[in-house]
Design an enzyme around this catalytic site. Structure first.
Site, PDB file in Angstrom:
ATOM      1  N   CYS A  39       0.835  -0.935   0.171  1.00  0.00           N
ATOM      2  CA  CYS A  39      -0.433   0.178   0.014  1.00  0.00           C
ATOM      3  C   CYS A  39       0.578   1.171   0.419  1.00  0.00           C
ATOM      4  CB  CYS A  39      -0.535  -0.180   0.970  1.00  0.00           C
ATOM      5  SG  CYS A  39      -2.747   1.331   0.691  1.00  0.00           S
ATOM      6  N   HIS A  63      -3.853  -5.293   0.643  1.00  0.00           N
ATOM      7  CA  HIS A  63      -3.105  -5.792   2.204  1.00  0.00           C
ATOM      8  C   HIS A  63      -3.189  -7.347   1.711  1.00  0.00           C
ATOM      9  CE1 HIS A  63      -2.387  -1.545   3.727  1.00  0.00           C
ATOM     10  NE2 HIS A  63      -3.417  -1.564   3.675  1.00  0.00           N
ATOM     11  N   GLU A  95      -1.309  -9.352   4.014  1.00  0.00           N
ATOM     12  CA  GLU A  95      -1.846  -9.703   5.403  1.00  0.00           C
ATOM     13  C   GLU A  95      -3.146 -10.142   6.031  1.00  0.00           C
ATOM     14  OE1 GLU A  95      -1.441  -5.180   5.886  1.00  0.00           O
ATOM     15  OE2 GLU A  95      -0.554  -6.494   4.484  1.00  0.00           O
TER      16      GLU A  95
END
Length: 516
Positions: free
Chosen positions: A84, A177, A179
């Site tokens: 990001c 993202h 994660e």
């Protein structure tokens, strides 16, 4: 951590997901550490990471005081992945252009992998899929020597990587993202970066952590005696057992009953700690604590009185110990380091700031590299019972911050009885292990009620249950209405002094988990 472990450094630009990145890396079996974004390249080099990840962040790279990594980070000879804001920082550093986007992206988006390019190692075995976006800026011009490897409907540049003359740099960027669980192949993508691109062999596990810590504790403590304040909670119990494995009976544990524990807590804690073979002294200081807290309503004053009194009691039970064990966790360490710059005041965490310097105790913090879920995994490896490991977190000041307003023995007893009913019902309904934390709060207000055709004017009790993974953020638990009705009826009928029960449906943020 042991130098033999291959590690990854995550540079934190202020993202709410930074800790999640580090945890996802560890789930792959690779050790990770979080450093502020402004960490110098020579400091990073000294830690010998095999890869570097740049986190997301709330700012814009085109701001006058935009957060940027040390430029030399890209010259350390290890692969770099920007997420990001991290992607945008990469684009800016290498001469690209980043602008505010007219079409912001927040939430799920469909990522299309660019299959026209030669195969990207980062996207190996990853199909077009949903990813999680959270950005208002976009890359409008690629840096020279970079190519686009994925896009979405609103972000033509969804993923980039160095190629051609810059291929050897192994620099990658993702606008989404990976994660976050909503990015369906996010963990696979991180694995591709760490294992296939960075060449890391997973060697991080609870077992390897325990082996290293036992060696380290033996080295640090030597022949000295060590003291540990134990509460019966997960962190202090795992820390104590780990230190005990290293130094045996040279560890002295002190359990202070401050009169602010849950119902029958002192007896229960001593019972379930007994099989662990720890050398524990139980100190009943309840009269001292409650005497000093009588009539005190301010939560800050309560905390100060409890902290000061605990130090005095603890000090009296220390003899010739040279070291103090504390259950500090990695989030505590991270919270003590600002991403705003080295000139910012460092926050002292409550675990390490309270004991007076005159005690001259050196700290042993065997869990300071672990997240909460990893502490439980280490506890299982150590053979600690699941009932202990899955206990809900309990605040240091105990019930003092759950009895709002003036503190008396009577109000504490009312809260204990009500809370016991709530917890017992959660366990019997199979809900206890499904929530992160659950407890009762006795409010400093009274309400009108009718019981047995008589008007009552009694206490209001709030029930609180939240779902979380680490306590940093939390959502209120959507417990079944029938369950809440049963708990409410039992409390009102069985606990004298309560005629109304309410359920807290606030999330964190904006509320905190505890009320005080």
């Amino acid at each position: 951590m042991a130098t033999s472990l291959q590690s990854v450094i995550v540079l934190d630009f202020g993202s709410q997901y930074t800790q999640l990145i580090a945890r996802r890396i560890r789930e792959i079996g690779i050790y990770s550490e979080i450093f502020p974004y402004h960490t110098k390249a020579e400091t990073i080099r000294a830690h010998q990471p095999k890869a570097i990840i740049l986190s997301g962040g709330p700012n814009s790279v085109y701001d006058e005081k935009a957060f940027m990594p040390d430029p030399e980070v890209f010259s350390l000879g290890v692969p770099v992945l920007g997420i990001c804001y991290g992607l945008q920082a990469i684009a800016k550093h290498f001469g690209g252009n980043v602008e505010s986007s007219s079409k912001q992206e927040f939430g799920r988006a469909k990522m299309l992998v660019n299959h026209d390019e030669s195969e990207s190692l980062l996207f190996r075995d990853i199909p077009d899929s949903d990813v999680w976006m959270s950005h208002g800026d976009k890359v409008t011009q690629l840096p020279e020597g970079f190519r686009v490897t994925a896009s979405t409907a609103n972000a033509e540049v969804c993923a980039i990587e160095s190629f051609g003359s810059k291929a050897a740099l192994k620099v990658y960027g993702l606008q989404f993202h990976p994660e976050v669980q909503h990015s369906l192949y996010g963990k696979q993508l991180l694995s591709n970066f760490l294992i296939d691109i960075a060449g890391i062999t997973p060697d991080w596990s609870p077992k390897s952590f325990i082996q290293h810590q036992i060696e380290e504790i033996k080295r640090v403590a030597g022949d000295s005696t060590v003291v540990c304040g134990i509460s019966g909670g997960v962190d202090s119990t795992v820390a104590a057992v780990l230190v005990s494995k290293a130094i045996g009976d040279k560890l002295h544990c002190v359990f202070v009953d401050n009169g602010l524990l849950r119902k029958d807590e002192a007896v229960k804690v001593m019972e379930f700690l007994k099989p662990l073979g720890l050398n524990i002294s139980l100190v009943d200081a309840s009269d001292l604590f409650l005497g000093r807290l009588k009539g005190v309503a301010s939560p800050e004053k309560k905390r100060k009185i409890i902290g000061r009194t605990f130090i005095q009691v603890f000090e009296k039970n220390i003899h010739d110990e040279k070291f103090l064990v504390q259950g500090t966790l990695y989030p505590d360490v991270i919270e003590s380091v600002s991403v705003k710059g080295p000139s910012e005041t460092i926050k002292s965490h409550h675990n390490v700031g309270g004991l007076p310097k005159r005690m001259k105790l050196k700290l042993i913090e065997p869990l300071r590299e672990l997240f909460k879920d990893e502490v439980r995994a280490v506890g299982r490896e150590l053979g600690i019972a699941e009932d202990i490991l899955m206990r809900h977190p309990f605040p240091g000041p105990g019930l003092a911050v759950r009895v709002l307003g003036s503190l008396t023995r009577e109000r504490l007893d009312v809260l204990r009885d009500a809370d016991q009913i709530f917890i017992d019902e959660l366990k019997s309904s199979g809900l206890y292990s499904k929530v992160w934390q659950a407890f009762s709060v006795l409010l400093p207000v009274q309400s009108v009620g009718v019981m047995g055709d008589k008007r009552t004017y009694e206490n209001v009790l709030a029930l609180r249950a939240v779902e979380s993974t680490d306590g940093m953020t939390a959502d209120w638990a959507h417990l079944p209405h029938d369950f809440l009705a049963k708990v409410s009826n039992r409390i009102i009928n069985e606990v004298r002094g309560i005629n109304r029960v309410v359920y807290d449906i606030s999330s964190k943020p904006p509320a905190t988990i505890e009320w005080e």
